[in-house]
Design a protein around this motif. Structure first.
Motif, short mmCIF file in Angstrom:
data_model
loop_
_atom_site.label_atom_id
_atom_site.label_comp_id
_atom_site.label_asym_id
_atom_site.label_seq_id
_atom_site.Cartn_x
_atom_site.Cartn_y
_atom_site.Cartn_z
N VAL A 137 0.85 -1.20 0.00
CA VAL A 137 0.00 0.00 0.00
C VAL A 137 0.88 1.24 0.00
O VAL A 137 0.74 2.15 -0.83
CB VAL A 137 -0.94 0.02 1.22
CG1 VAL A 137 -1.74 1.33 1.25
CG2 VAL A 137 -1.89 -1.16 1.19
N GLU A 138 1.83 1.25 0.90
CA GLU A 138 2.72 2.41 1.08
C GLU A 138 3.48 2.75 -0.20
O GLU A 138 3.61 3.92 -0.57
CB GLU A 138 3.69 2.06 2.23
CG GLU A 138 4.90 2.96 2.39
CD GLU A 138 4.56 4.23 3.12
OE1 GLU A 138 3.64 4.19 3.93
OE2 GLU A 138 5.23 5.26 2.85
N HIS A 139 3.98 1.74 -0.88
CA HIS A 139 4.80 1.99 -2.07
C HIS A 139 4.03 1.80 -3.37
O HIS A 139 4.63 1.73 -4.44
CB HIS A 139 6.06 1.12 -2.02
CG HIS A 139 6.92 1.46 -0.84
ND1 HIS A 139 7.78 2.52 -0.83
CD2 HIS A 139 6.98 0.90 0.39
CE1 HIS A 139 8.36 2.61 0.36
NE2 HIS A 139 7.89 1.63 1.12
N ASP A 140 2.71 1.67 -3.26
CA ASP A 140 1.83 1.57 -4.42
C ASP A 140 2.27 0.44 -5.36
O ASP A 140 2.36 0.63 -6.57
CB ASP A 140 1.79 2.91 -5.18
CG ASP A 140 0.46 3.10 -5.91
OD1 ASP A 140 -0.57 2.64 -5.39
OD2 ASP A 140 0.44 3.72 -7.00
N GLY A 141 2.48 -0.72 -4.78
CA GLY A 141 2.94 -1.87 -5.57
C GLY A 141 1.80 -2.57 -6.28
O GLY A 141 1.74 -3.80 -6.30
N LEU A 142 0.90 -1.78 -6.86
CA LEU A 142 -0.27 -2.37 -7.53
C LEU A 142 -0.96 -1.29 -8.32
O LEU A 142 -0.77 -0.10 -8.09
CB LEU A 142 -1.25 -2.94 -6.49
CG LEU A 142 -1.75 -1.96 -5.42
CD1 LEU A 142 -3.03 -1.26 -5.82
CD2 LEU A 142 -1.95 -2.68 -4.12
N ASN A 186 7.20 -0.45 -8.71
CA ASN A 186 6.69 -0.28 -7.35
C ASN A 186 6.49 -1.61 -6.62
O ASN A 186 6.54 -1.65 -5.40
CB ASN A 186 5.37 0.50 -7.38
CG ASN A 186 5.59 1.97 -7.67
OD1 ASN A 186 6.71 2.42 -7.88
ND2 ASN A 186 4.50 2.72 -7.70
N ILE A 187 6.27 -2.67 -7.37
CA ILE A 187 6.19 -4.00 -6.74
C ILE A 187 7.55 -4.33 -6.12
O ILE A 187 7.66 -4.77 -4.98
CB ILE A 187 5.75 -5.07 -7.76
CG1 ILE A 187 4.29 -4.84 -8.16
CG2 ILE A 187 5.95 -6.47 -7.20
CD1 ILE A 187 3.81 -5.70 -9.33
N LEU A 188 8.58 -4.05 -6.90
CA LEU A 188 9.94 -4.30 -6.41
C LEU A 188 10.24 -3.44 -5.18
O LEU A 188 10.73 -3.92 -4.16
CB LEU A 188 10.94 -4.02 -7.53
CG LEU A 188 12.42 -4.27 -7.20
CD1 LEU A 188 12.65 -5.71 -6.75
CD2 LEU A 188 13.30 -3.97 -8.42
N SER B 46 -1.26 7.56 -0.82
CA SER B 46 -1.53 6.13 -0.99
C SER B 46 -2.99 5.93 -1.39
O SER B 46 -3.87 6.64 -0.93
CB SER B 46 -1.26 5.38 0.32
OG SER B 46 0.12 5.38 0.58
N VAL B 54 -4.78 -5.28 -1.20
CA VAL B 54 -3.68 -6.11 -0.66
C VAL B 54 -4.19 -7.15 0.33
O VAL B 54 -3.49 -8.12 0.61
CB VAL B 54 -2.58 -5.27 0.03
CG1 VAL B 54 -1.97 -4.27 -0.94
CG2 VAL B 54 -3.09 -4.59 1.29
N LYS B 654 1.95 9.67 -6.61
CA LYS B 654 2.23 8.25 -6.43
C LYS B 654 1.56 7.41 -7.53
O LYS B 654 2.20 6.58 -8.17
CB LYS B 654 1.72 7.81 -5.05
CG LYS B 654 2.44 6.61 -4.48
CD LYS B 654 1.91 6.23 -3.11
CE LYS B 654 2.73 6.83 -1.99
NZ LYS B 654 2.46 6.18 -0.68
N ASN B 658 3.11 5.49 -11.12
CA ASN B 658 2.77 4.10 -11.38
C ASN B 658 2.15 3.94 -12.78
O ASN B 658 2.49 3.02 -13.53
CB ASN B 658 1.79 3.63 -10.30
CG ASN B 658 1.84 2.14 -10.08
OD1 ASN B 658 2.22 1.38 -10.95
ND2 ASN B 658 1.42 1.70 -8.90
N ILE B 698 9.07 -8.87 -13.82
CA ILE B 698 9.75 -7.90 -12.96
C ILE B 698 11.23 -7.76 -13.34
O ILE B 698 11.82 -6.69 -13.17
CB ILE B 698 9.55 -8.29 -11.47
CG1 ILE B 698 9.85 -7.10 -10.55
CG2 ILE B 698 10.36 -9.52 -11.09
CD1 ILE B 698 9.37 -7.27 -9.12
#
Lengths: 201, 765
Positions: A137-142, A186-188, B46, B54, B654, B658, B698
């Protein structure tokens, strides 16, 4: 009789009168399909599966050909586990089997006999997110989030194996998880941050 | 209440201009100041839906499970071209657990496309629908599909656009295989004269592949009848579009059809229209009196729900010695499959650069292949790949730096209509991008690197629409405790719509983010917003939300005036506190004020204002790529991409970053790996899964730097936002192709640039 049934009957009656639904072919229904078929029940070939899911012991009857993803999603209603390719190609269905990442769409449920399965729901502590989930969530990995449960479980599996993984190890460990939104940078970042976070705590 | 009026609104959506009668406010709110002076807009925030996604608690259409729900699957053509003689469903119907079967045997004719029907007996591609089975489980439905017997005559087929254009090709329609019977044509100036007078001319042919959207969540619907009311959960980018298609197909009032989409697993354009599967599920659900879930599988995703069509582009460009681009001739064709679609890719040639003489001729060709659908900037990645490759060739021919050449031919006004732009910062994008990549260190002699691994740098330009426009509306409700609910009939595809809507309410009204709830994706509750395509969602919806929030502020000030017994003109609204400047004792915060109203809620509406007359709003940008090419293996590795763009105001840094990462990665994989392959001997697709259809992982990510050169486009709307989803993907492949040329001194003119093509080109050089 529920109000719904009444109104459906009314609907069908109306249809005969040509009031609504001119585009519908309900009149061609065969007698067989019109009647309610029996609720789904397990066939004679169903086999008992006893395993642990998210720390709870569970025993249920499953068809031998059912995949673990099928049983998690359809029988146990754990729909956090996603099915994207259904062929073990994309990793969206990743869960932990005895702490190891597996593609749940690509293994038979019966192969989990006696084992312990952790799904995305099982990472939570009540309503509280697991540190890996928090990092995503914090790093927007999605973006769309559909592959996310699989990504999170893959990251968790890496951290179980090695609590201090290098970036290369994370990249290798997560290369089996496709993200079509391609939120990979961002996933990484999320996975690296999760590792750092867990090591601090 | 806020006043409104109606205007004819012209908006560019995906490939066409659309004109709609639109309700717009008569009191458009003034522009916001720069993001530095705003509280939360433009900051890295966020996602408010992050928790759901998640934790696995986000329920997608794919996950919906209703009591007594049955499962439906579709039988599709296994051959590219055939005429059905007979469908025998007898065996399938007697399979225990089968509840119903629809096919041309029993389904009433429902028109689909302009030329076909829901169950057409003329099968025009591998994947065309034949029948639909509903059963107690998906497994039973799949078993039943195999028991359906089809007798059919196979017809001669054509899967290649060039072949299909020829006289001898099998005709998919009686009128011939060229859609509309003729090409799309466009011309300005005198191209022939310009070529005669040119100092330098380049001429070449480029081709690009068929690419498949492959969003992770397959196309699916869950339908439920309650009397005459139909509720459809659909994985869609267009709730209102699906509602109207379903209502029309079933001849129902639109008011009786409700479409819901809370979360969806990607779309990229493939989910911009209603699928046949949704209507089939609705028919079957009515037939059996139970809710029905219908899904397509990954193979069907790769056959039947759209693609980015291929293109063959013949380009001829001319310039004078001083670097003026004097002529562009663009001839192209592409396969659109068995049904209406579009394979055009000439928009970049028509409008990217200032050029007085342009001629375009493009053909969309029917073939026995899967249908096209808009795919993230339809026509542009392929068009820019060819155009900006040719631009580099031309610059080299007149010995000019390709960056300088592009700068020189920058269009100050729109080259087709001579209209001014609301904002255009393309030159800034060129400058800042070049600086970030280190353009001055670019190797000036292509292929000069010693050793087998050669490095190169390249760039390409981006143009797209993305200004959005009306109609687009939002509703805001404030509760007793000062919490808010904002509602709009839009969709979030994973792009961050939920979050920016909450940010805007917070920015205007200072309501804490965790007290703002966002509802979208439901035609029963959300006021109209357009479908989410064309990078129009943020630029259309954000001004409507701000309008609703500003209208709420006006109402709150009025309420406070009554409550405090103050004059409205003396009241100020600062940080969620309303105070009387003439009497410091008189003040009230929002929960305090709302608390005076008991259980009632206050509601305001907001609308997107009209676009300014006579101006064009577009997005611009440039991407720069650093690559290395192994001349022994032919493998291309992208080391860095710099993306510098003018996309108006950033709402959320943010989610913006992305979006750019995703677009660039999709552009990279379009450049290097993605390709649907059809066997020309059988007319069948050979790679219908995620193993054989290559998308990036990735490990493929290069270093990515995103630079936004714009502050806002205040002429366009009260938020000054332009869209960014599509701009991100447009120049990536072309920038990589130009970098590859710079590395090896040989140009690859065909996408994807796979190792075999690189080695072949090196061998032929």
């Amino acid at each position: 009789m529920s109000p719904k049934d009444i109104s459906r009957r009314k609907f069908i009656k109306n249809l005969g009168g040509g009031v609504v639904g001119a585009g519908v072919a309900i009149q061609t229904l065969s007698a067989k399909t019109r009647k309610e078929s029996k609720p789904p029940s397990k066939s004679d070939s169903a086999v008992a599966l006893t395993f642990t899911v998210n720390k709870k012991p569970i025993t249920l009857l499953v068809e031998p050909e059912s995949t673990l993803a099928d049983v998690l999603r359809n029988d146990l209603k754990l729909t956090g586990t996603k099915v994207v390719c259904n062929h073990g190609e994309c990793g969206a269905c990743t869960v932990l089997l005895d702490g190891r990442a597996v593609y749940s769409c690509h293994m038979l449920a019966l192969d989990a006999q006696g084992k312990s399965v952790t799904t995305i729901e099982g990472l939570m502590d009540g309503e509280k997110l697991h540190p890996v989930q928090e990092a995503f969530v914090e790093h927007d990995g999605l973006q769309c989030g559909f592959c996310t449960p699989g990504q999170v479980m893959a990251a968790e599996a890496i951290l179980i194996k090695n609590p201090k993984p290098g970036k290369e190890e994370i990249i290798e460990g997560m290369s089996g998880n496709l993200c079509r939104c391609a939120a990979y940078p961002n996933i990484l970042k999320s996975a690296v941050a999760a590792a750092e976070k867990l090591n601090k705590s | 209440m806020a006043e409104s009026k109606y205007v004819k609104s012209k908006i560019f959506f995906e490939e066409e201009f659309e004109e709609k009668l639109a309700e717009v406010p008569t009191d458009p709110k003034g522009p916001w100041p720069a993001n530095d002076n705003l509280k939360i807009i433009g900051k890295p925030v966020s996602r408010i839906d992050g928790y759901d996604k998640v934790s696995g608690t986000a329920v997608y259409t794919f996950d919906i499970n209703l009591p007594r729900m049955a499962q439906a699957r579709i039988l599709r053509s296994a051959v590219p071209h055939a005429k059905i003689k007979k469908i025998d469903t007898g065996k399938a119907e007697s399979l225990p657990g089968v509840l119903g079967i629809l096919s041309s045997n029993n389904a009433q004719e429902i028109k689909w496309f302009n030329t076909s029907s829901l169950f057409d007996t003329h099968l025009r591609y591998q994947g065309d629908e034949i029948a639909c089975v509903v059963a107690e489980s998906e497994a039973i439905a799949l078993k039943a599909l195999k028991l359906i017997k089809i007798e059919f005559d196979e017809l001669p087929f054509t899967v290649d656009a060039k072949e299909a254009m020829g006289e001898k090709a099998p005709k998919i329609y009686d009128e011939g295989n060229i859609q509309g019977g003729k090409p799309f044509e466009y011309a300005r100036g005198d191209v022939d004269k310009a070529f005669q007078e040119a100092d330098a001319i380049v001429e070449d042919t480029f081709d690009t592949q068929v690419a498949i959207h492959n969003p992770t969540e397959v196309h699916c619907s869950v339908v439920n009848w309650d009397g005459d009311d139909l509720t459809v959960w659909d994985s869609t980018q267009a709730i209102y579009g699906v509602r109207d298609t379903v209502a029309d197909a079933l001849k129902m009032p639109a008011s009786k059809v409700r479409i819901i989409k809370k979360y969806m697993g990607g779309g990229f354009g493939s989910k911009l229209e209603c699928g046949k599967y949704t209507v089939m599920a609705a028919l079957l659900a009515r037939k059996i009196g139970r809710p029905v879930r219908i899904v397509v599988d990954r193979k069907e995703m790769n056959l039947a729900v759209g693609n980015r069509p291929n293109s063959v582009q013949k380009l001829k460009l001319a310039a004078s010695k001083d670097g003026t681009l004097t002529a562009i001739s663009h001839y192209s064709y592409g396969a659109i499959g068995g049904y209406e679609g579009g394979a055009g890719c000439s928009w970049p040639a028509r409008q990217m650069y200032k050029c007085d003489n342009v001629k375009v001729e493009e053909y969309s060709v029917f073939t026995n292949t899967g249908p096209t659908r808009p795919f993230r900037a339809p026509g542009y990645p392929q068009g820019i790949f060819a155009l900006d490759s040719a631009i580099d060739m031309l610059a080299e021919k007149i010995r000019m730096n390709p960056l300088e050449f592009r700068m020189k031919n920058n269009a100050e006004k729109h080259p087709m209509w001579n209209a001014p732009f609301t904002s255009k910062l393309l030159k800034e994008a060129y400058e800042q991008g070049a600086k970030a990549i280190g353009w001055d260190k670019r190797n000036n002699q292509p292929g000069a690197d010693k050793g087998p691994v050669k490095k190169g740098m390249g760039m390409a330009s981006q143009i797209w629409w993305g200004g959005g426009g009306p109609p687009s509306h939002a509703v805001l409700k404030l509760n007793r405790d000062g919490s808010a609910r904002v509602i709009a009939g839009t969709q979030d595809l994973g792009t961050g719509t939920y979050t920016f809507m909450a940010q805007i309410v917070h920015e205007v009204l200072d309501i804490p983010m965790d007290k703002i709830e966002v509802i979208l994706g439901d035609t029963a509750v959300g006021p109209y917003c357009p479908s989410s395509g064309g990078s129009t969602t943020a630029p259309s919806v954000s001004p409507a939300v701000r309008d609703a929030a500003e209208n709420m502020k006006i109402k709150l000030l009025e309420a406070a005036a009554a409550q405090l017994e103050s004059e409205k003109k003396n009241l100020v609204y600062v940080n969620g506190l309303i105070s009387d400047t003439s009497n410091p004792e008189k003040k009230i915060d929002i929960p305090g004020l709302m608390g005076k109203m008991g259980e009632q809620t206050i509601t305001t509406t907001g609308s997107r204002e009209a676009n300014p007359e006579g101006y064009i709003t577009q997005t611009f940008g440039a991407q720069f790529a650093k690559v290395e090419v192994d001349t022994l293996t032919g493998k291309i590795k992208v080391n860095k991409i710099v993306a510098a763009h003018d996309i108006g105001r950033v709402l959320n840094r943010k989610t913006l970053d992305n979006q750019f990462h995703g677009g660039i990665m999709q552009g990279l994989s379009y450049a290097l790996m993605e390709e649907q392959i059809v066997d020309i001997n059988t007319g069948k697709v050979v790679n219908t899964n995620l193993h054989d259809y290559k998308i990036p992982i990735i490990a493929d990510i290069p270093e990515i730097e995103v630079i936004i050169v714009s502050e806002a486009d205040p002429m366009n709307s009260n938020t000054g936002v332009k869209g960014c989803g599509e701009p991100a993907i447009i120049p990536t492949a072309a920038a990589i192709a130009n970098a590859v040329y710079n590395a090896i001194g040989v140009r690859i003119k065909s996408l994807p640039m796979t190792p075999d093509k690189v080695l072949m080109a090196l061998n032929q050089a």
